[in-house]
Design an enzyme around this catalytic site. Structure first.
Site, PDB file in Angstrom:
ATOM      1  CG  HIS A   1      -0.116  -0.217   2.188  1.00 36.21           C
ATOM      2  ND1 HIS A   1      -0.369   1.438   3.150  1.00 36.21           N
ATOM      3  CD2 HIS A   1      -0.328  -1.195   3.872  1.00 36.21           C
ATOM      4  CE1 HIS A   1       0.221   0.845   4.237  1.00 36.21           C
ATOM      5  NE2 HIS A   1      -0.065  -0.503   4.676  1.00 36.21           N
TER       6      HIS A   1
ATOM      7  CG  ASP B   1       2.762   0.474   7.685  1.00 38.65           C
ATOM      8  OD1 ASP B   1       1.522  -0.226   7.234  1.00 38.65           O
ATOM      9  OD2 ASP B   1       1.274   0.662   9.219  1.00 38.65           O
TER      10      ASP B   1
ATOM     11  CD  GLU C   1      -3.520  -1.124   5.309  1.00 35.89           C
ATOM     12  OE1 GLU C   1      -3.670  -2.056   5.751  1.00 35.89           O
ATOM     13  OE2 GLU C   1      -2.987  -0.137   6.394  1.00 35.89           O
ATOM     14  CD  GLU C   2      -1.872   2.741   7.583  1.00 38.72           C
ATOM     15  OE1 GLU C   2      -2.131   2.268   8.395  1.00 38.72           O
ATOM     16  OE2 GLU C   2      -0.040   1.950   7.780  1.00 38.72           O
TER      17      GLU C   2
ATOM     18  CG  ASP D   1       1.079  -3.502   5.362  1.00 41.63           C
ATOM     19  OD1 ASP D   1       1.789  -2.355   5.873  1.00 41.63           O
ATOM     20  OD2 ASP D   1      -0.622  -3.733   5.336  1.00 41.63           O
TER      21      ASP D   1
ATOM     22  CG  HIS E   1      -0.717   2.171  12.775  1.00 41.49           C
ATOM     23  ND1 HIS E   1      -0.837   2.431  12.862  1.00 41.49           N
ATOM     24  CD2 HIS E   1       0.582   2.083  11.125  1.00 41.49           C
ATOM     25  CE1 HIS E   1      -1.253   1.483  11.913  1.00 41.49           C
ATOM     26  NE2 HIS E   1      -1.123   1.641  10.914  1.00 41.49           N
TER      27      HIS E   1
HETATM   28 ZN   LIG Z   1       0.450  -1.162   6.236  1.00 44.06          ZN
END
Ligand SMILES: [Zn+2]
Length: 463
Positions: free
Chosen positions: A271, A283, A317-318, A345, A416
């Site tokens: 992503h 990520d 995606e998030e 991912d 994140h």
């Molecule tokens: Zn991810």
């Protein structure tokens, strides 16, 4: 049927699922990849030239342009964007402090999709609870237990190689805010969903089922502090969040291909969007580096593959998964051409396992891929096809799903958070993962047979 035709059929059915020439080419590409560092170069380009790329932000748009140029430069063809509409949320100021029984600042970050507090902030007593089921149990005994309060979900995430601590904890982030809102809470604080004790909170999405209240994650040390205070007696906090949701934004899934000689598609996903707190290196810059490097190696191969290898860098995606949903919807009619899909991912750890969810008759070829992965140190074999978020909607269309399982022991230290920067990338491990993807794709795209279609009773939900 003539005896000759019958003999031919017998020979055909006795042929191995992965013929020798296909296995040889896959092994050669696998071994060629290992000494290279191309996957890390791709991540460095994305993180340094674009950086944070939350859906709807200028970085999000810049990432789409970067991906169009990068995939073409790596030798992919038919590079283009496919549209979707996605949520657009913006972080603002985020401040918190304990105001009673003492006065101390809290390190926190708003959860994606959270509404803001009133402009002057809010001031309320804290109610400590562990997780969503414990809140629901409390509300069943006393429906006013959280009214006017800041609900503090305090559940610790366990460190596990396979990341299984995450699904056991993430419910406090995904569902906590609206469950607390139902009970009349004013705001939500959660213990950060992560495994690090650094003073860095991890953001992440909220499920928007009904109302929401301002919601933020506290770093581990701040959650410990608030827990000690709340266990000792009444605590009040002050919170100020100026985050807001804007009208939905147009986004694009970015697609590129290594063209095959006949029909059929092998889909490799990652992503493109990231959270806003950092560069999104692990990520999912890492996943982009892995699949794009694998495609580059395939594009440079001497022997063309039967099927097209299609790279899809999914949008959003998030905080919405709208890119993946739009993709599955737009490709409903031709999903039958996709013989298998895999998404990377899960950061920068080495691949240790291979999982496949195939249709009837497809397992032999999947097992053949596993055999070719073993020289990379891939030792574990699963059959759940526990694939990434973005390819899972394809399961309902019967598409076989594959997963290369990466070591995620440290993934949730960084995931994140503001610490998700390029220096966390391990170029050697990333290339091992790219070598694994090349091996998978070179076989899946070149075997004479396929993996069947996932049976209706195994298709499950679309997401
Ligand atoms: Zn991810």
């Amino acid at each position: 049927m003539t005896p000759i035709a019958l003999a031919f059929l017998c020979l055909a059915s006795a042929a191995p699922a992965v013929p020798k020439d296909v296995a040889q080419q896959a092994s050669r590409l696998r071994d060629e990849a290992l000494p290279l560092r191309g996957a890390a170069d791709i991540v460095r380009s994305l993180t340094d030239e674009v950086g944070p790329r939350l859906t709807g932000s200028p970085g999000g748009l810049a990432a789409e342009e970067w991906a169009l140029k990068k995939l073409a430069a790596l030798g992919l063809t038919n590079v283009h964007g496919e549209p979707a509409i996605a949520p657009h949320w913006e972080r603002g100021r985020e401040e918190g402090e304990v105001v009673s029984p003492c006065s101390q600042r809290l390190v926190l970050t708003a959860l994606g999709g959270s509404p803001g507090t009133p402009a002057e902030g809010l001031d309320a007593p804290v109610l400590l609870t562990e997780d969503v089921p414990s809140l629901v149990a409390l509300l069943s005994k006393d429906k006013d237990a959280v009214r006017g309060k800041v609900v503090f979900f305090n559940k610790k995430m366990e460190r596990k190689r396979d990341g299984s601590g995450y699904p056991r904890t993430v419910g406090i982030r995904a569902e906590g805010p609206h469950e607390a809102a139902k009970g009349g809470a004013l705001a939500v604080l959660i213990r950060t969903v992560g495994t690090s004790q650094a003073r860095l909170p991890h953001t992440g999405g909220i499920i928007e089922a009904g109302g929401l209240v301002p919601s933020a994650a506290l770093s581990g040390p701040d959650a410990d502090f608030l827990e000690r205070l709340a266990k000792a007696g009444p605590v009040r906090v002050h919170l100020l969040l100026t985050c807001k949701t804007l009208p939905d934004a147009p986004v694009r899934n970015i697609v590129g291909e290594v063209k095959g000689t006949s029909d059929g598609i092998v889909l490799l996903g990652a992503h493109l969007d990231s959270w806003d707190l950092a560069q999104g290196a692990i990520d999912d810059g890492a996943g982009i580096g892995i699949v794009a490097e694998a495609a580059r190696l395939l594009a440079g191969g001497t022997h063309p593959l039967r099927r097209t290898v299609r790279v899809v860098l999914f949008a959003n995606e998030e905080n919405g998964v709208r890119g993946a949903r739009a993709y599955a919807e737009a490709h409903q009619a031709d999903a039958g051409r996709i013989v298998g899909a895999l998404e990377m991912d899960f950061g920068t750890g080495r691949v240790y396992g291979f999982s496949s969810l195939t249709g009837p008759g497809g397992d032999e070829a999947a097992q053949g891929i596993f055999e070719l992965l073993k020289p990379l140190g891939v030792t574990e074999r699963g059959r759940e096809g526990d694939a990434g978020t973005d390819v899972s909607p394809l399961k309902a269309l019967g598409v076989p799903l594959f997963a290369l399982l990466q070591d995620g022991t440290t993934y949730f230290d960084i995931h994140h958070s503001a610490d998700d920067t390029y220096d966390k990338i391990d170029p050697v491990a990333l290339e091992q993962a790219a070598a694994a993807v090349v091996t998978f794709a070179a076989v899946a795209a070149d075997i004479p047979g396929d993996f069947g279609r996932v049976a209706k009773d195994k298709q499950g939900s679309t997401h």
